[in-house]
Scaffold this motif. Sequence first.
Motif, PDB file in Angstrom:
ATOM      1  N   SER A 283       0.852  -1.191   0.000  1.00 57.09           N
ATOM      2  CA  SER A 283       0.000   0.000   0.000  1.00 57.09           C
ATOM      3  C   SER A 283       0.879   1.230   0.000  1.00 57.09           C
ATOM      4  O   SER A 283       1.975   1.219   0.579  1.00 57.09           O
ATOM      5  N   ARG A 284       0.382   2.283  -0.634  1.00 59.97           N
ATOM      6  CA  ARG A 284       1.130   3.548  -0.678  1.00 59.97           C
ATOM      7  C   ARG A 284       1.600   3.960   0.714  1.00 59.97           C
ATOM      8  O   ARG A 284       0.824   3.950   1.674  1.00 59.97           O
TER       9      ARG A 284
ATOM     10  N   SER B 110       3.652  -0.177  -5.164  1.00 53.64           N
ATOM     11  CA  SER B 110       2.915   1.064  -5.386  1.00 53.64           C
ATOM     12  C   SER B 110       3.826   2.285  -5.262  1.00 53.64           C
ATOM     13  O   SER B 110       3.534   3.328  -5.839  1.00 53.64           O
TER      14      SER B 110
ATOM     15  N   PHE C 168      -2.204   2.582  -8.011  1.00 54.58           N
ATOM     16  CA  PHE C 168      -1.036   1.719  -8.216  1.00 54.58           C
ATOM     17  C   PHE C 168      -0.018   2.313  -9.202  1.00 54.58           C
ATOM     18  O   PHE C 168       1.075   1.781  -9.358  1.00 54.58           O
TER      19      PHE C 168
ATOM     20  N   SER D  49       2.761   3.918 -11.510  1.00 54.04           N
ATOM     21  CA  SER D  49       4.150   4.391 -11.421  1.00 54.04           C
ATOM     22  C   SER D  49       4.499   5.100 -12.723  1.00 54.04           C
ATOM     23  O   SER D  49       4.096   4.642 -13.808  1.00 54.04           O
TER      24      SER D  49
END
Length: 465
Positions: free
Chosen positions: A99-100, A130, A161, A163
Amino acid sequence: MRTLITNGIIVGAAGSTAADVLIEDETIAAIGSDLGASGLSADQSIDAAGRYLIPGGIDVHTHMELPFGGTFAKDTFETGTRAAAFGGTTTVVDFAVQSRGKSLREGLDAWHAKAEGNAVADYGFHMIMSDVNDDTLAEMDQLVAEGIPDFKLFTAYPGVFYSDDGAIFRAMQRTAKNGGLIMTHAENGMAIDVVAADEVAAGHTDPYYHGVARYPIFEGEATNRVIRLAEAAGIPVYIVHLSARDALEAVRAARDRGSMTFAETCPQYLFLSLDDMANGFEGAKFVCSPPLRTADHQDELWRGLVKDDLQLVSTDHCPFDFHGQKELGKGDFRKIPNGLPGVEDRVDLLHDGGVVAGRISRERWVEIISTAPAKLFGMYPQKGAIAVGSDADIVVYDPNAKRTISAKTHHMDVDYSCYEGRTVQGRSDIVLSRGTVIVRDGDFTGRRGYGRFIKRAAAEYVRLA
Ligand code: DUC
Ligand code: ZN
Ligand code: ZN
């Protein structure tokens, strides 16, 4: 414990042969044409006359209990691996989620906790990244050493999610050093969000527009981009859930120029189409990303499987109930949780639509549902083969039996089936996981917690392939 399986035809990626199989405890001890006749003593005998013996299916793309869109994918490791086993799949590789703002370790620990003591069949993990930063990059090395050597990055889902290219490239540079494998969800999420907002502004809020907004060219562009980034980093790359001709063209071109590019597709892209999404809000049952495409993409994907531009078929199993979960997106398709159930049906769909339909040989079928996943994801020959010394993950498969797929009879914990009413030829009669019969003639005979974490090797094979 000795189990003798007689009279079956062993179907393997490299060929088929009539032979008996002797299992001692968890592994295959002997294979021979006369084991049954030789008077060998066994604790248990299975007569596989008229049936195939295939290595247990391996689904390298599942999402048990994935948090998504304010809810969770419904299958747990218990219900999901049980459903997989009914469908002839004895190993899944699920995606642990970072998770972030949290560490990879926290995400991985959470996934171990979900699976351990619950899975009925064996499992491994990939890691969804993430955040790419100095800390998470350093953690990658440790995960590779712990048997979680693959990392999924997304060019889609901005704010969740997603990037950017720099982050993806940094992770790629790291796997160039630590031997891991980068997997990508390749769709241009930024561009998709623009089109999706335009559609909603025009009053197009039905699930169908989820499919419309995510153009095939957005998948083709992102696929080509990540392949080029991987080439620049000098690493292999694996494209998950490839759905569109445009993306396949990018993969094929890369492989033709000698690039270490690998890709999977999923049953939904081979058997379902955008038309399935056109029935008002019922279409929410088919909302996944990438989306279902127009039917003309399907033949291309089958050709990709025949020619090995696509190496395998996984499911992206990510089930949400229609009632109460998919319904979160009533009035705005962007709020429909993305994902379809499928872990139970993959082996039979591919047998019926592939082998019975004459598109692929039975050996290629075994390759794309078991052997190639084992090789690409560091489990071969422990898994993916019926060979002396391999785990006794064996399916006694009736290639002539027919069954009709339905939510009324499936074992996935979800209130609908994408293939409701479809009759398929081919059925897993008896399923063994490491020598133990866990499904027999429609009954579950395994136990919760039997499944074991599979520590997988780094991506040596894909570097040499
Ligand atoms: N796609 C889905 O359809 N569900 C889960 C995540 C993903 O990428
Ligand atoms: Zn994805
Ligand atoms: Zn997925």
